[in-house]
Motif scaffolding. Structure first.
Motif, PDB file in Angstrom:
ATOM      1  N   GLU A  93       0.834  -1.208   0.000  1.00  0.00           N
ATOM      2  CA  GLU A  93       0.000   0.000   0.000  1.00  0.00           C
ATOM      3  C   GLU A  93       0.870   1.261   0.000  1.00  0.00           C
ATOM      4  O   GLU A  93       0.596   2.227  -0.720  1.00  0.00           O
ATOM      5  N   LYS A  94       1.950   1.241   0.789  1.00  0.00           N
ATOM      6  CA  LYS A  94       2.869   2.388   0.830  1.00  0.00           C
ATOM      7  C   LYS A  94       3.464   2.647  -0.566  1.00  0.00           C
ATOM      8  O   LYS A  94       3.516   3.785  -1.039  1.00  0.00           O
ATOM      9  N   ILE A  95       3.920   1.571  -1.201  1.00  0.00           N
ATOM     10  CA  ILE A  95       4.561   1.718  -2.515  1.00  0.00           C
ATOM     11  C   ILE A  95       3.535   2.203  -3.545  1.00  0.00           C
ATOM     12  O   ILE A  95       3.777   3.153  -4.300  1.00  0.00           O
ATOM     13  N   ALA A 104       3.410   3.866 -10.517  1.00  0.00           N
ATOM     14  CA  ALA A 104       3.869   3.294 -11.795  1.00  0.00           C
ATOM     15  C   ALA A 104       4.787   2.092 -11.591  1.00  0.00           C
ATOM     16  O   ALA A 104       5.092   1.373 -12.549  1.00  0.00           O
ATOM     17  N   ASP A 105       5.238   1.858 -10.346  1.00  0.00           N
ATOM     18  CA  ASP A 105       6.233   0.812 -10.102  1.00  0.00           C
ATOM     19  C   ASP A 105       5.586  -0.571 -10.073  1.00  0.00           C
ATOM     20  O   ASP A 105       4.397  -0.720  -9.777  1.00  0.00           O
ATOM     21  N   GLN A 106       6.406  -1.589 -10.356  1.00  0.00           N
ATOM     22  CA  GLN A 106       5.952  -2.975 -10.246  1.00  0.00           C
ATOM     23  C   GLN A 106       6.408  -3.554  -8.904  1.00  0.00           C
ATOM     24  O   GLN A 106       7.475  -3.205  -8.401  1.00  0.00           O
ATOM     25  N   ILE A 107       5.623  -4.478  -8.370  1.00  0.00           N
ATOM     26  CA  ILE A 107       5.925  -5.081  -7.073  1.00  0.00           C
ATOM     27  C   ILE A 107       5.816  -6.601  -7.184  1.00  0.00           C
ATOM     28  O   ILE A 107       4.815  -7.127  -7.681  1.00  0.00           O
ATOM     29  N   GLY A 119       5.797  -9.630  -4.501  1.00  0.00           N
ATOM     30  CA  GLY A 119       5.796  -9.947  -3.072  1.00  0.00           C
ATOM     31  C   GLY A 119       5.610 -11.431  -2.849  1.00  0.00           C
ATOM     32  O   GLY A 119       4.884 -12.090  -3.603  1.00  0.00           O
ATOM     33  N   GLU A 120       6.241 -11.973  -1.805  1.00  0.00           N
ATOM     34  CA  GLU A 120       6.154 -13.412  -1.563  1.00  0.00           C
ATOM     35  C   GLU A 120       4.709 -13.876  -1.415  1.00  0.00           C
ATOM     36  O   GLU A 120       4.350 -14.954  -1.883  1.00  0.00           O
ATOM     37  N   GLU A 121       3.880 -13.062  -0.762  1.00  0.00           N
ATOM     38  CA  GLU A 121       2.506 -13.501  -0.499  1.00  0.00           C
ATOM     39  C   GLU A 121       1.545 -13.155  -1.633  1.00  0.00           C
ATOM     40  O   GLU A 121       0.331 -13.338  -1.497  1.00  0.00           O
ATOM     41  N   GLY A 122       2.067 -12.624  -2.745  1.00  0.00           N
ATOM     42  CA  GLY A 122       1.265 -12.463  -3.953  1.00  0.00           C
ATOM     43  C   GLY A 122       0.352 -11.256  -3.963  1.00  0.00           C
ATOM     44  O   GLY A 122      -0.553 -11.171  -4.799  1.00  0.00           O
ATOM     45  N   LEU A 123       0.561 -10.299  -3.058  1.00  0.00           N
ATOM     46  CA  LEU A 123      -0.304  -9.112  -3.020  1.00  0.00           C
ATOM     47  C   LEU A 123       0.185  -8.019  -3.966  1.00  0.00           C
ATOM     48  O   LEU A 123      -0.451  -6.979  -4.088  1.00  0.00           O
ATOM     49  N   GLY A 124       1.330  -8.258  -4.613  1.00  0.00           N
ATOM     50  CA  GLY A 124       1.841  -7.272  -5.571  1.00  0.00           C
ATOM     51  C   GLY A 124       1.376  -7.613  -6.972  1.00  0.00           C
ATOM     52  O   GLY A 124       0.216  -7.967  -7.201  1.00  0.00           O
ATOM     53  N   ASP A 125       2.294  -7.489  -7.932  1.00  0.00           N
ATOM     54  CA  ASP A 125       1.986  -7.807  -9.325  1.00  0.00           C
ATOM     55  C   ASP A 125       2.669  -9.129  -9.667  1.00  0.00           C
ATOM     56  O   ASP A 125       3.267  -9.769  -8.814  1.00  0.00           O
ATOM     57  N   LYS A 126       2.540  -9.517 -10.931  1.00  0.00           N
ATOM     58  CA  LYS A 126       3.350 -10.625 -11.437  1.00  0.00           C
ATOM     59  C   LYS A 126       4.249 -10.059 -12.533  1.00  0.00           C
ATOM     60  O   LYS A 126       3.962 -10.213 -13.716  1.00  0.00           O
ATOM     61  N   PRO A 127       5.342  -9.388 -12.150  1.00  0.00           N
ATOM     62  CA  PRO A 127       6.153  -8.703 -13.170  1.00  0.00           C
ATOM     63  C   PRO A 127       6.655  -9.696 -14.223  1.00  0.00           C
ATOM     64  O   PRO A 127       7.153 -10.766 -13.887  1.00  0.00           O
ATOM     65  N   GLY A 177      11.749  -0.543 -15.842  1.00  0.00           N
ATOM     66  CA  GLY A 177      11.284   0.413 -14.849  1.00  0.00           C
ATOM     67  C   GLY A 177      11.727   0.018 -13.455  1.00  0.00           C
ATOM     68  O   GLY A 177      12.716  -0.704 -13.289  1.00  0.00           O
ATOM     69  N   ARG A 178      10.957   0.496 -12.464  1.00  0.00           N
ATOM     70  CA  ARG A 178      11.364   0.193 -11.087  1.00  0.00           C
ATOM     71  C   ARG A 178      10.566  -0.992 -10.560  1.00  0.00           C
ATOM     72  O   ARG A 178       9.341  -1.029 -10.671  1.00  0.00           O
ATOM     73  N   VAL A 179      11.266  -1.971 -10.022  1.00  0.00           N
ATOM     74  CA  VAL A 179      10.650  -3.184  -9.482  1.00  0.00           C
ATOM     75  C   VAL A 179      11.026  -3.324  -8.008  1.00  0.00           C
ATOM     76  O   VAL A 179      12.216  -3.247  -7.657  1.00  0.00           O
TER      77      VAL A 179
END
Lengths: 260, 260
Positions: free
Chosen positions: A55-57, A63-66, A68-76, A81-83
């Protein structure tokens, strides 16, 4: 550079805030679930900590990609860009069983290049962060240079399964060292590396396990790669991974090659 | 009982004093020597700490016998009277390479019966001490009761060599647990046991490695013995040793017996 320093200070604050929340939640019963097996666990705190950081990011850098181990980010699918690569609780079994010996980790990459890494041992309050552009810090102080300890003179961290099976010579690496340790938390092994308390760490790691450690390790002059010497892919699969002092890295590569 | 409490308070102070001195000496270069092999080390601080503790005991309790790892005590041939068992720096390789993750340990026995144990993680400042007569304390507070965690639900500490060779089923014990750890310091494993952060510890231990942990473990309701189930001899040789929760102890005994 100035931007990197500002970003470093900002993310450091987010992680310290997350750490306070984790410590508070350790007072309450944990909700523990199994993932792939009875020794692969996840808790409400893993998920809530990842949600907090995502949420902070998202709110500051939409515009950034995330990843995360628990899958709450994206699937880059690309490293353009910035990951951001997040392990909200590295060492979940330690977290559940010991309530200590776990870390929060974030690695930040730009067009595939490591910019900043953050590894925070929440209970010990040992926090290492930074990158090549900013320098690397331990709880606010610049980190001393790494000693180039050879394998025979240093401790090594190993993955237990790789060690038992001597997978890619991992047991030979352990036996050639001053002693082998199994800690159950990649972040702790990386912190030992950064403080010259270990000369190598060999394990089977996913990007969220090695991203932060790889950025900081490179900034400190450590060598790290897949165990076969190829570059590790920050959006790829779990791979046999090594981080070591320059001397120990060469010795480990020779042992891996000798074993075929 | 009153005497035990006075003795406990006195020895606790000696060990805290020794710990301060150890921390001070960690600022200076260590003098490191090999004992039996390149991974069996002793430093000036091991010897000086044992000398300090032996001198304290001799001056206050001249009739007592002392068994110390570094040989500055006696060579007790019986367990008659009061016997002190000292490990001045448990985890010497960690001490040398990491400057943390080591303990000062003392066990006190009367006519072969465990009276008091002391295990002090100097750098973490985690100090557990006491016995059946006095109760057991963590840094001044009574220690909570141990949870009787079964093997499948707990972490276990193992000796690396025993684990690799599956000696007396040690690897089976590790694989039946939630996860196995190798820490390089018996005292740390005992402290994990006392805080319910581990459900078992299996290693190859000399009396100075297990004396303090056995006294405290028994007082807390843990089971401990040689790995084959026989009683451990506090003035005997190095032996395969186990400490575990009551449930995990029974499971481990069954695995050892099944393996013959």
């Amino acid at each position: 550079m100035a931007d990197d320093k500002q970003l470093m200070a900002q993310v450091k604050q987010w992680i310290l805030e997350a750490g306070e929340e984790v410590k508070r939640k350790l007072q309450d019963p944990l909700i523990v679930e199994q993932k792939s097996s009875r020794t692969d666990l996840v808790t409400n705190v893993d998920k809530e900590t990842e949600a907090f950081l995502v949420e902070k990011i998202r709110s500051h850098y939409p515009a950034d990609q995330i990843l995360g181990e628990e899958g709450l980010g994206d699937k880059p699918e690309t490293t353009d860009g910035r990951v951001w690569i997040i392990d909200p609780i590295d060492g979940t079994i330690n977290f559940v069983k010991q309530r200590e010996n776990f870390c929060i980790m974030i690695g930040i990459f730009e067009d595939g290049l490591g910019k900043l890494g953050f590894i925070y041992d929440v209970i010990k309050d040992e926090f290492v962060y930074g990158g090549s552009g900013t320098g690397v810090f331990l709880n606010g102080s610049p980190l001393k240079q790494i000693e180039d300890v050879p394998l025979s003179e240093g401790l090594v961290g190993v993955n237990g399964t790789m060690f038992v099976n001597n997978y890619m010579s991992t047991r030979n690496v352990g036996l050639a060292s001053s002693g082998f340790r199994i800690l159950g938390c990649a972040g702790l092994d990386f912190l030992h590396m950064f403080m010259s308390r270990q000369c190598a760490y060999v394990s089977n790691l996913a990007p969220w396990d090695f991203a932060a450690g790889m950025v900081i390790g490179h900034a400190l002059g450590l060598r790290c790669s897949r165990l076969d010497g190829r570059e590790a892919d920050i959006i790829g699969e779990r791979v046999p991974f090594v981080i070591a002092t320059p001397s120990a890295y060469e010795e480990i590569q020779a042992l891996v090659i000798a074993a075929g």
